[in-house]
Design an enzyme around this catalytic site. Structure first.
Site, PDB file in Angstrom:
ATOM      1  N   ASP A  87       0.815  -1.235   0.000  1.00  0.00           N
ATOM      2  CA  ASP A  87       0.000   0.000   0.000  1.00  0.00           C
ATOM      3  C   ASP A  87       0.838   1.270   0.000  1.00  0.00           C
ATOM      4  O   ASP A  87       0.411   2.303  -0.500  1.00  0.00           O
ATOM      5  CB  ASP A  87      -0.954   0.024   1.186  1.00  0.00           C
ATOM      6  CG  ASP A  87      -0.223   0.287   2.501  1.00  0.00           C
ATOM      7  OD1 ASP A  87       0.685  -0.487   2.844  1.00  0.00           O
ATOM      8  OD2 ASP A  87      -0.542   1.286   3.181  1.00  0.00           O
TER       9      ASP A  87
ATOM     10  N   ASP B  88       5.738   0.266   3.150  1.00  0.00           N
ATOM     11  CA  ASP B  88       5.990  -0.963   3.905  1.00  0.00           C
ATOM     12  C   ASP B  88       5.756  -2.165   2.998  1.00  0.00           C
ATOM     13  O   ASP B  88       5.596  -2.025   1.786  1.00  0.00           O
ATOM     14  CB  ASP B  88       5.083  -1.018   5.147  1.00  0.00           C
ATOM     15  CG  ASP B  88       3.608  -0.792   4.785  1.00  0.00           C
ATOM     16  OD1 ASP B  88       3.226  -1.080   3.636  1.00  0.00           O
ATOM     17  OD2 ASP B  88       2.848  -0.328   5.656  1.00  0.00           O
TER      18      ASP B  88
ATOM     19  N   TYR C 259      -5.621   0.471   8.937  1.00  0.00           N
ATOM     20  CA  TYR C 259      -6.778   0.624   8.039  1.00  0.00           C
ATOM     21  C   TYR C 259      -8.037   0.083   8.689  1.00  0.00           C
ATOM     22  O   TYR C 259      -8.800  -0.663   8.090  1.00  0.00           O
ATOM     23  CB  TYR C 259      -6.489  -0.046   6.689  1.00  0.00           C
ATOM     24  CG  TYR C 259      -5.379   0.666   5.943  1.00  0.00           C
ATOM     25  CD1 TYR C 259      -5.610   1.892   5.330  1.00  0.00           C
ATOM     26  CD2 TYR C 259      -4.097   0.131   5.876  1.00  0.00           C
ATOM     27  CE1 TYR C 259      -4.587   2.569   4.665  1.00  0.00           C
ATOM     28  CE2 TYR C 259      -3.070   0.799   5.216  1.00  0.00           C
ATOM     29  CZ  TYR C 259      -3.327   2.015   4.610  1.00  0.00           C
ATOM     30  OH  TYR C 259      -2.318   2.691   3.957  1.00  0.00           O
TER      31      TYR C 259
ATOM     32  N   GLU D 229       5.902   9.693   2.977  1.00  0.00           N
ATOM     33  CA  GLU D 229       5.556   8.339   2.510  1.00  0.00           C
ATOM     34  C   GLU D 229       4.582   8.404   1.335  1.00  0.00           C
ATOM     35  O   GLU D 229       3.564   9.080   1.403  1.00  0.00           O
ATOM     36  CB  GLU D 229       4.924   7.519   3.646  1.00  0.00           C
ATOM     37  CG  GLU D 229       4.698   6.065   3.267  1.00  0.00           C
ATOM     38  CD  GLU D 229       4.321   5.189   4.466  1.00  0.00           C
ATOM     39  OE1 GLU D 229       4.472   3.961   4.357  1.00  0.00           O
ATOM     40  OE2 GLU D 229       3.866   5.728   5.493  1.00  0.00           O
TER      41      GLU D 229
END
Length: 499
Positions: A82, A85, A236, A476
């Site tokens: 996603d 990571d 999430y 990120e």
């Protein structure tokens, strides 16, 4: 009531446009939107999990996570990591897929043929995986990888030796949010593939209906399930409820199939599923604004006036974005960037810009404008607000920095991304263990591998961006920041000056 753009309204729109002018920065008002589009799509190749094909263009990546699913004796390889990571989170991956597909549906005609082909490849990399997640009866796989263990390491996906825990939800336990978003993703993608691969399109649609049935039959949030909660939260979690995903999945199935049953579902369940709660959000967790815009097409172009309340909510959302509207409440940075607190701010900027352009198209195709109480707003105004956001991202901002990696002369060099920040397995074949990557994480050197096309989280509300790998809220990249930007850039390739 329908409003056509009379001459007084036209003048009002011009006046509104003058009011809306946000700060301009001189770095470059003539962006190469096609270059940015190609790179925004290329980014997804850097996020690939699984067995990489021969034509993989970001060659510093290699195969990874080839055993995913073995604990369930099933193949769960593929899909996307996603963000920075090495976890495959199903909820944001499905939303990313929906937005890539919606980008192609609305703006594919504006894409150069090669970009359209690559966009479909990016969608298919996700849908091939999503089909696997719903391949077993009464079960949906919602995640692969233990995020706590993963986040405790800084290692390349190719070296991964952390637990590839599989998180599944079996009925009657509910996963309406993930299954509903998966239904939306597969349905939208079936529409995107309709002309180029009708057989695959049919497969996607059949599985979309299956996913929706699972979502609707067993209603509830997946993150309320104790078996998956520890893996999906707080990353999430479903913070905003599962009801919007049921409507969102049904709306996409209605659009793709033109089946009156899905139309009736949206109409009959709107109140009970909270469609009239005017929630001005759109992202991986909250579909309300996108849902309202999507359904508005049926009202505007199909004269489905029984769905008028959805259009009213879409109008209301658009008016919140107009700085001089009496209902404006979106915050802009001093430099003119849409800003919402919480981190990864560009996810809001790209998804809102996408909705602005889609809604502008729906309005202009039916010769309508937007009434925001004290001002009348034309489709052109909506497009110009979106353009300011795009140009800000690409470099017209106080930092003079492009927030797309690899675009322009000045872009983030130290993004929070494991594969990008560690030496490539091609250059450093020896494994880099979990904690051995820390020296690279803590280094002030630029990342050795350029994740071309990645949009980072972006600057703060003061327009300041410190190029700092450790500041993940700003540095990120994520798939769901990029996905709507694909459609946005495609529009501006064809319409660089929307006047």
């Amino acid at each position: 009531m329908k409003t056509t753009l009379s001459f007084p309204h036209f003048l009002a729109s011009i006046f509104a446009l003058a009011l809306i002018s946000l700060p301009n920065f001189a770095s470059s008002s003539h962006h190469d939107y096609q270059e940015a589009l190609s790179k925004a799509i290329l980014f997804f190749e850097g996020q690939r999990s699984g067995f990489l094909p021969q034509d993989q263009r970001l060659s510093w990546r290699a195969n990874s996570a080839l055993g995913d699913g073995w604990t369930y004796n099933t193949d769960l390889t593929g899909g996307y990591y996603d963000a920075g990571d090495n976890v495959k989170f199903g909820f944001p991956m499905a939303f990313t897929t929906t937005m890539l597909a919606w980008s192609v549906i609305e703006f594919g005609d504006s894409m150069p043929p090669n970009d359209l082909r690559n966009a479909l490849v990016a969608i298919r990399w996700a849908t091939d995986y999503l089909l696997k997640t719903v391949s077993q009866p009464n079960r949906i796989f919602v995640q692969v990888g233990d995020p706590i263990i993963d986040h405790n390491c800084w290692e390349r996906p190719e070296d991964m030796d952390t637990a590839r825990t599989v998180y599944a939800v079996d009925s009657p336990n509910p996963a309406s949010d993930v299954a509903g978003e998966t239904a939306a993703a597969l349905a939208a993608s079936s529409m995107a593939f309709k002309s180029s691969d009708p057989g695959y399109s049919d497969t996607l649609l059949r599985n979309a209906k299956k996913a929706f049935e699972l979502a609707d039959t067993y209603r509830g949030a997946y993150s309320d399930n104790p078996n998956v909660r520890g893996g999906v939260c707080p990353f999430y979690c479903d913070f905003d409820g599962y009801q919007d995903e049921l409507l969102w999945g049904a709306a996409w199935l209605s659009r793709v199939t033109q089946d009156s049953g899905f139309f009736d579902y949206i109409q009959n369940n709107g109140k009970t599923l909270g469609a009239e709660e005017n929630i001005n959000e759109f992202g991986w967790d909250n579909k309300h604004a996108g849902l309202n815009v999507l359904i508005s097409k049926e009202v505007l172009e199909g004269n489905m006036y029984t769905l008028e309340s959805y259009k009213a909510s879409a109008d209301s959302f658009m008016c919140t974005l107009i700085p001089d509207s009496s209902s404006s409440h979106i915050e802009y940075s001093p430099g003119g960037l849409i800003y919402k607190p919480g981190g990864s701010n560009l996810q809001h900027v790209t998804s809102i810009s996408f909705l602005l352009l889609v809604y502008a198209n729906y309005l202009s195709r039916t010769s309508q404008s937007l009434n925001c109480g004290n001002i009348n707003v034309s489709p052109t105004t909506l497009r110009q607000i979106a353009k300011k956001q795009v140009d800000y991202i690409l470099g017209d901002n106080p930092m003079g920095m492009s927030y797309m990696v690899g675009y322009g002369d000045h872009f983030p060099q130290r993004i929070h991304h494991r594969g990008s920040s560690l030496p490539s397995i091609k250059d450093h074949p020896q494994p880099i263990a979990c904690k051995e990557g820390s020296v690279y994480f803590n280094s002030s050197s630029p990342n050795p591998n350029v994740l071309v096309g990645a949009l980072v989280g972006g600057p703060g509300e003061d327009d300041v961006y410190n190029d700092d790998r450790a500041d993940f809220r700003k540095s990120e990249p994520t798939t769901y920041i990029n996905a709507p930007f694909v459609g946005v850039l495609a529009y501006f390739v064809a319409n660089p000056n929307p006047n």
